[in-house]
Design an enzyme around this catalytic site. Structure first.
Site, PDB file in Angstrom:
ATOM      1  N   LYS A 244      -9.580   1.799  -2.291  1.00 16.46           N
ATOM      2  CA  LYS A 244      -9.836   1.508  -0.942  1.00 16.46           C
ATOM      3  C   LYS A 244     -11.246   1.864  -0.573  1.00 16.46           C
ATOM      4  O   LYS A 244     -11.467   2.883  -0.444  1.00 16.46           O
ATOM      5  CB  LYS A 244      -8.702   1.859  -0.042  1.00 16.46           C
ATOM      6  CG  LYS A 244      -8.732   1.355   1.445  1.00 16.46           C
ATOM      7  CD  LYS A 244      -7.484   2.098   2.078  1.00 16.46           C
ATOM      8  CE  LYS A 244      -7.212   1.382   3.647  1.00 16.46           C
ATOM      9  NZ  LYS A 244      -6.191   1.748   4.198  1.00 16.46           N
TER      10      LYS A 244
ATOM     11  N   GLU B 130       0.932  -1.216  -0.110  1.00 17.33           N
ATOM     12  CA  GLU B 130       0.020   0.005  -0.264  1.00 17.33           C
ATOM     13  C   GLU B 130       0.978   1.085  -0.031  1.00 17.33           C
ATOM     14  O   GLU B 130       1.941   1.245   0.504  1.00 17.33           O
ATOM     15  CB  GLU B 130      -0.953  -0.069   1.082  1.00 17.33           C
ATOM     16  CG  GLU B 130      -1.822   1.296   1.267  1.00 17.33           C
ATOM     17  CD  GLU B 130      -2.596   1.373   2.627  1.00 17.33           C
ATOM     18  OE1 GLU B 130      -3.599   1.859   2.714  1.00 17.33           O
ATOM     19  OE2 GLU B 130      -2.132   0.840   3.583  1.00 17.33           O
TER      20      GLU B 130
ATOM     21  N   CYS C  73      -5.170  -2.987   2.591  1.00 21.55           N
ATOM     22  CA  CYS C  73      -4.688  -2.939   4.116  1.00 21.55           C
ATOM     23  C   CYS C  73      -6.198  -2.787   5.049  1.00 21.55           C
ATOM     24  O   CYS C  73      -6.749  -4.314   5.324  1.00 21.55           O
ATOM     25  CB  CYS C  73      -4.250  -1.409   4.336  1.00 21.55           C
ATOM     26  SG  CYS C  73      -3.320  -1.277   5.969  1.00 21.55           S
TER      27      CYS C  73
END
Length: 268
Positions: A105, A33, A147
């Site tokens: 995300k 990330e 993440c």
């Protein structure tokens, strides 16, 4: 990686990794990330957060992928959206250097840790709203996450329903949350999706002062850790994705086939 505040330096690291991976016989490279820029000073970072077409890291990696015949899963880059907001966006680049898929995300890291660390990702970044997978022969179907997404099983249920062979979970986990939860969450996601998990991670002390947990992992569909790169320094690791193993696990324990929709509860 231990990404810093200079996108050009980070791009050089990734391009060199593409070359090394190709030389080592790999077909695809996964990065963490925010591999193009890690800078918690958002005023300073703003000058480097530009639309994808202007992002120098993305362009450098696309060129390197084409030159080396290598597919690359860029864990994520900070980019500017069309509406002017920022996105934490993953890019999948094929061996011709074309963008095969993108994913923004979905879950923003807004937390207060007992160590005193405070993070408000949603203050700068807009959340995505689309589940994304992409077919990449010979890797198979790749599911994309980033993440903090790992803590939300519904996303992985959707990727499981799509029969993903591999799920990417690139990260920049903090040390406290990593020590407590990293390995167990990664193994759980691999087991419940009956898929390989590839979790490239930021590691060490960064230029902006943050510390990340590291331990880049590759986990097989049974939950076995095939690669753990440790928590001390950056580097390049290799692992094999065995498609026979996916089929074997799904035959032995067909949880995807046995899954039922849970009825909504009603108050009594």
């Amino acid at each position: 990686m231990t990404s810093g505040i200079d996108p050009a330096e980070n791009a050089d690291v990734i391009v060199d990794a593409v070359r090394q991976a190709a030389a080592g016989g790999a077909q695809m490279l996964f990065t963490p990330e925010m591999c193009g820029l890690i800078d918690r000073d958002r005023k300073r970072a703003a000058a480097s957060i530009v639309p994808p077409a202007e992002n120098p890291v993305l362009q450098a990696v696309r060129n390197a992928a084409a030159q080396n015949g290598m597919e690359v899963a860029l864990g994520s880059l900070a980019v500017e959206r069309e509406d002017g907001r920022w996105a934490n966006r993953a890019f999948v680049i094929d061996r011709l250097g074309d963008i095969a898929a993108t994913y923004d995300k979905m879950h923003m890291f807004d937390v207060e840790l007992s160590t005193g660390e405070s993070w408000r990702e949603s203050a700068a970044y807009a959340a995505g709203d689309e589940v994304v997978s992409v077919d990449l022969p010979p890797l198979g179907r790749l599911g994309l996450t980033i993440c903090y997404d790992i803590r939300f099983p519904a996303l992985f249920e959707q990727l499981g329903r799509r029969a993903c062979d591999v799920i990417a979970i690139p990260a920049a986990f903090t040390r406290p949350t990593g020590a407590a939860h990293w390995h167990i969450l990664q193994r759980a996601r691999a087991i419940e999706a009956s898929a390989f998990v590839v979790a490239a991670a930021q590691v060490g002390v960064h230029q902006d002062g943050r510390e990340t947990y590291g331990h880049s992992l590759v986990i097989d569909p049974w939950g076995e850790v095939l690669l753990d790169m440790g928590g001390e320094e950056a580097g390049l690791g290799f692992a094999d994705i065995d498609h026979d193993r996916i089929a074997q696990v799904r035959r032995q324990l067909p949880s995807l086939a046995n899954r039922r929709d849970i009825p909504k509860s009603t108050a009594q």
